[in-house]
Design a protein around this motif. Structure first.
Motif, PDB file in Angstrom:
ATOM      1  N   ILE A   2      61.335 -25.100  60.825  1.00  0.00           N
ATOM      2  CA  ILE A   2      60.381 -26.216  60.937  1.00  0.00           C
ATOM      3  C   ILE A   2      59.448 -26.323  59.730  1.00  0.00           C
ATOM      4  O   ILE A   2      58.769 -27.320  59.565  1.00  0.00           O
ATOM      5  CB  ILE A   2      59.535 -26.155  62.240  1.00  0.00           C
ATOM      6  N   GLY A   3      59.395 -25.287  58.912  1.00  0.00           N
ATOM      7  CA  GLY A   3      58.531 -25.360  57.725  1.00  0.00           C
ATOM      8  C   GLY A   3      57.055 -25.231  58.036  1.00  0.00           C
ATOM      9  O   GLY A   3      56.217 -25.811  57.345  1.00  0.00           O
ATOM     10  N   LYS A   4      56.715 -24.456  59.094  1.00  0.00           N
ATOM     11  CA  LYS A   4      55.294 -24.232  59.432  1.00  0.00           C
ATOM     12  C   LYS A   4      55.073 -22.728  59.633  1.00  0.00           C
ATOM     13  O   LYS A   4      55.652 -22.139  60.548  1.00  0.00           O
ATOM     14  CB  LYS A   4      54.923 -24.977  60.724  1.00  0.00           C
ATOM     15  N   PRO A   5      54.234 -22.133  58.786  1.00  0.00           N
ATOM     16  CA  PRO A   5      54.076 -20.671  58.811  1.00  0.00           C
ATOM     17  C   PRO A   5      53.658 -20.135  60.184  1.00  0.00           C
ATOM     18  O   PRO A   5      52.708 -20.641  60.791  1.00  0.00           O
ATOM     19  CB  PRO A   5      53.000 -20.380  57.754  1.00  0.00           C
ATOM     20  N   LYS A   6      54.385 -19.114  60.659  1.00  0.00           N
ATOM     21  CA  LYS A   6      54.072 -18.356  61.894  1.00  0.00           C
ATOM     22  C   LYS A   6      53.850 -19.261  63.106  1.00  0.00           C
ATOM     23  O   LYS A   6      53.041 -18.954  63.985  1.00  0.00           O
ATOM     24  CB  LYS A   6      52.838 -17.468  61.666  1.00  0.00           C
ATOM     25  N   PHE A   7      54.560 -20.380  63.165  1.00  0.00           N
ATOM     26  CA  PHE A   7      54.358 -21.362  64.241  1.00  0.00           C
ATOM     27  C   PHE A   7      54.836 -20.828  65.601  1.00  0.00           C
ATOM     28  O   PHE A   7      54.216 -21.056  66.634  1.00  0.00           O
ATOM     29  CB  PHE A   7      55.129 -22.640  63.883  1.00  0.00           C
ATOM     30  N   ILE A   8      55.973 -20.118  65.580  1.00  0.00           N
ATOM     31  CA  ILE A   8      56.575 -19.663  66.840  1.00  0.00           C
ATOM     32  C   ILE A   8      56.044 -18.270  67.194  1.00  0.00           C
ATOM     33  O   ILE A   8      56.264 -17.295  66.459  1.00  0.00           O
ATOM     34  CB  ILE A   8      58.122 -19.622  66.710  1.00  0.00           C
TER      35      ILE A   8
ATOM     36  N   GLU B  71      47.995 -16.363  54.134  1.00  0.00           N
ATOM     37  CA  GLU B  71      46.673 -16.420  53.504  1.00  0.00           C
ATOM     38  C   GLU B  71      46.431 -15.247  52.538  1.00  0.00           C
ATOM     39  O   GLU B  71      45.604 -15.338  51.638  1.00  0.00           O
ATOM     40  CB  GLU B  71      45.563 -16.493  54.587  1.00  0.00           C
ATOM     41  N   ASN B  72      47.210 -14.155  52.698  1.00  0.00           N
ATOM     42  CA  ASN B  72      47.077 -13.020  51.779  1.00  0.00           C
ATOM     43  C   ASN B  72      48.168 -13.024  50.705  1.00  0.00           C
ATOM     44  O   ASN B  72      48.449 -12.004  50.088  1.00  0.00           O
ATOM     45  CB  ASN B  72      47.145 -11.701  52.546  1.00  0.00           C
TER      46      ASN B  72
END
Ligand code: NDP
Length: 279
Positions: A207-213, A233-234
């Protein structure tokens, strides 16, 4: 929980391909991959470099065409036409994304389907759809290879694919269908995504969204495949799946990095070898 090691699997595949290339050379069959890059986007340059390195490793030639950012569509189409007609070129790859003034669909359609090692040409997508032989998009092909090599049973299982892009989600769903999974495709308009994902024996996320699931989307004992690639973020690499949140629930999972990512290049090399065989 078992980690599905894409880095290891991709190096095994590249070694297998290296042997195959030697065999083909003995039969007098050789051919090179032509890689076209338009502009000098740094991420694209890294991908192109890695693809050329992989060619060198398995023993096939690569020729690169570095065209300037303001190259015209006509110039690019002429280059593709020339490569389509060259008998020493087995595969042609145009690194995406292209600059905005060039229509990607038109460029992909200009590549001969027999040399379309990315598997993006409508003829190859159509072949996948109706079950004919052709080139399959490398990232979803890599996922199938990982599932098979880690003995994940696919037939009859509930598979949920989150994402419906032309290069990942859609071909992924078609491939799982070809392997006799019961397939559900989800996208941004899907209602109650959590409940659908929770029903998956095999959950494939692109889906192209970090840590979404996170764990709320995952059934106990599910196999989770994470296609996403991001920096958190790091500045640490992460996927579309929150690995730490789901790791206690899953039976098998691909990490990021070292999961699906390295498989994409291995499957590109596999397509190049197939292109040489077809010459
Ligand atoms: P796209 O952006 O083209 O597609 C994303 C898909 O996810 C769309 O179908 C979109 O739905 C869907 N989506 C977005 N938000 C949601 C949501 N909240 N709920 C449900 N579905 C949603 O991405 P790609 O397919 O090209 O790539 C996906 C990920 O995989 C990215 O992180 C990319 O970096 C990575 N990638 C990794 C590769 C590798 O080698 N490992 C290769 C290619 C990609 P809709 O269609 O409705 O907009």
């Amino acid at each position: 929980m078992e980690i599905i090691d894409g880095k290891l699997t991709s190096s095994i595949i590249k070694d297998e391909l290296k042997e195959k290339v030697e065999e083909l050379k003995k039969q007098g069959k050789t051919g090179s991959l032509a890689v076209i890059q338009v502009g000098n986007d740094p991420a694209s340059s890294i991908y192109v470099k890695n693809k050329k390195k992989a060619c060198e490793y398995i023993g096939i030639g690569s020729v690169s065409y570095e065209l300037s950012e303001n190259t015209t569509k006509e110039k690019l189409l002429d280059t593709i036409d020339e490569l389509n007609n060259r008998s020493d070129i087995a595969g042609i790859l145009v690194q995406l994304p292209l600059p905005k003034h060039i229509d990607e669909d038109e460029v992909i359609k200009a590549i001969s389907p027999k040399k379309d090692v990315d598997g993006f040409h409508v003829e190859n997508v159509g072949a996948l759809c109706v079950g004919e032989d052709g080139f399959v998009s490398c990232t979803p092909a890599g996922v199938i290879e990982l599932l098979k090599r880690y003995n994940v049973e696919i037939s009859g299982k509930n598979c949920v694919v989150v994402g419906r892009s032309n290069i990942v989600g859609k071909p992924m769903a078609l491939l799982m269908l070809r392997e006799n999974a019961t397939v559900t495709i989800c996208h941004s308009k899907t209602k109650d995504l959590k409940a659908i994902c929770k029903n998956a024996d095999i959950l494939i996320v692109a889906i192209g969204k970090p840590k979404f699931i996170n764990d709320e989307y995952v059934k106990d004992g599910a196999v989770v495949i994470d296609v996403g690639i991001h920096r958190d973020e790091n500045n640490k690499m992460c996927g579309d799946v929150d690995f730490d949140s789901v790791k206690e629930k899953v039976s098998k999972i691909t990490p990021v990095p070292g999961g699906v990512g390295p498989m994409t290049i291995a499957m590109l090399m596999s397509n190049c070898v197939k292109a040489i065989e077809n010459m």
